[in-house]
Write an enzyme that holds these catalytic residues in place. Structure first.
Site: not given
Length: 427
Positions: A92, A383, A413
């Protein structure tokens, strides 16, 4: 390389709208979406056939056909054929890490310009077969005669063609990211209502940002889509409270739901970085500067929270720069789940956590939540894993400029118990 570090200017950004998986981009690919985001930069800053010293980015759900997607997307977007492309991946945090790597090269004088980018398509996830059938396919490609080709399938059973379903389970624990986050929420005593309240606020702030025209200069249409399709202006606490837990359905203690977690999302984003000289020579704007960054990891397989590693990156970065939370005007903390943000904020103020994990005698302190994610974040926008860092970086520097604030901190994160952090400044 230069002996004196150069400042890393953030010229601007472009991203395509983010869409829930299997909706607006069901027929798009990682390459087509990354191309769309890069083309947005090319058109906005008149970079057609312009040489950029490096395009760096990647995807998480990657097909073998996209072995150097950054290079292919750069060519597709109309940059000069002399523009190199480098593909990187840190889950990510991919596009924020790409920005830090590009920024370091600019700071040392190795390059003068670069683009950080990322894309991900859950709708076009790679489907992988088990090792036995995969090996047969490799052998089939090498077979030359009909007999050799038929021999490849000796002993074949139809069970071999059952594909391995795409999964976000951590290899070292077998738990999904959501299951890990449930453990974190329990450890830090973050309740369901608190998570729902933050998620609701994220949607409402994102909707307001659209009303205020905040995204007008950030988003470029793609495949007929003109805005993010996950933002819910009409969300209410009653609607959120009606949903059942998504990751812990049996214990009776589950708190993470589809509403206070990010949805599976397709999309792409990009950011143009440069030396001040390069930008000024071309009459390009400078919205702000990438000051520094940090990458960290923790021992999540033996008790550390999977998504708590950014706290280490933030702490190390602030120590190195001799800064504190008092020096930060805006915070952008990635909302993989609302609980991640709430656990992170709570940990920063916890004396024991600061001592044992961050090696600090005094806690970093409380963060004023009125300074956090002012235009909403991932719970609302979605996301697309590798694209999120570039989305946040581009939005944050624009927010700094609009509000005439000086300094912002970014925290993202990632899977694998890692975190990426950065500090950007307006002047």
């Amino acid at each position: 390389m230069t002996k004196t570090l150069k400042r890393v200017a953030i010229v601007g950004s472009a991203r395509i709208p983010f869409c829930r998986a299997h909706t607006g981009y069901r027929d798009e690919t990682n390459l087509s979406m990354m191309t769309g985001a890069l083309k947005g930069l090319v058109d906005k800053y008149k970079l057609n056939n312009t040489h950029i010293d490096e395009v760096m980015g990647g995807v998480v759900l990657n097909h073998s056909r996209d072995f150097n997607i950054a290079r292919e997307a750069a060519l597709n977007a109309g940059l000069a054929p002399s523009t190199p492309g480098t593909t990187v991946q840190i889950a990510c945090g991919t596009s924020l890490q790409a920005a830090l790597l590009v920024g370091a090269k600019i700071a040392t004088g190795e390059i003068e310009s670069g683009i950080a980018c990322g894309a991900d398509s859950v709708s076009d996830s790679p489907i992988v077969f088990g090792p036995k059938f995969s090996k047969r396919m490799i052998n089939l490609s090498r077979a030359k005669t009909l007999g050799q080709k038929l021999g490849v399938f000796k002993g074949f059973s139809f069970g071999e063609v059952v594909p391995n379903a795409p999964s976000t389970a951590e290899p070292r624990t077998g738990l999904s990211m959501g299951q890990h986050c449930e453990l974190m929420a329990r450890e830090w005593d973050i309740g369901r209502e608190e998570q729902d309240e933050w998620a609701l606020g994220s949607h409402h702030k994102a909707a307001q940002a659209y009303e205020d025209g905040f995204h007008d200069d950030l988003i470029v249409p793609h495949a007929g889509i003109v805005r993010d399709n996950n933002v819910r202006a009409d969300s209410t606490m009653e609607k959120l409270a009606s949903l059942k837990p998504s990751f812990d359905r049996k214990s009776g203690h589950g708190t993470l739901t589809a509403a206070n977690s990010t949805p599976l999302t397709d999309g792409a984003a990009s950011v143009l970085l440069a030396s001040e000289e390069w930008a000024k020579e071309r009459g390009l704007p400078i919205l702000g500067y990438l000051r520094t960054g940090s990458v960290s990891a923790n021992d999540f397989a033996h008790g550390d929270g999977l998504l708590m590693a950014p706290t280490i990156a933030v702490s190390d970065m602030l120590k190195r720069e001799e800064l504190s939370f008092a020096d930060i005007d805006l915070f952008e903390i990635h909302e993989a789940f609302a609980a991640v943000l709430l656990c992170t904020v709570k940990a920063f103020a916890d004396k024991t956590y600061n001592k044992q994990v961050l090696d600090r005698d005094k806690p970093l302190g409380k963060i004023d939540l009125r300074k956090v994610n002012l235009t909403g974040s991932s719970v609302a926008y979605g996301h697309p894993f590798a694209a999120t860092g570039a989305r946040i970086l581009g939005a944050t520097v624009n927010l700094l400029e609009r509000q005439k604030k000086e300094r912002a901190l970014i925290s993202v994160c990632t899977a694998g118990g890692q975190g990426v952090a950065a500090i950007i400044e307006r002047n």
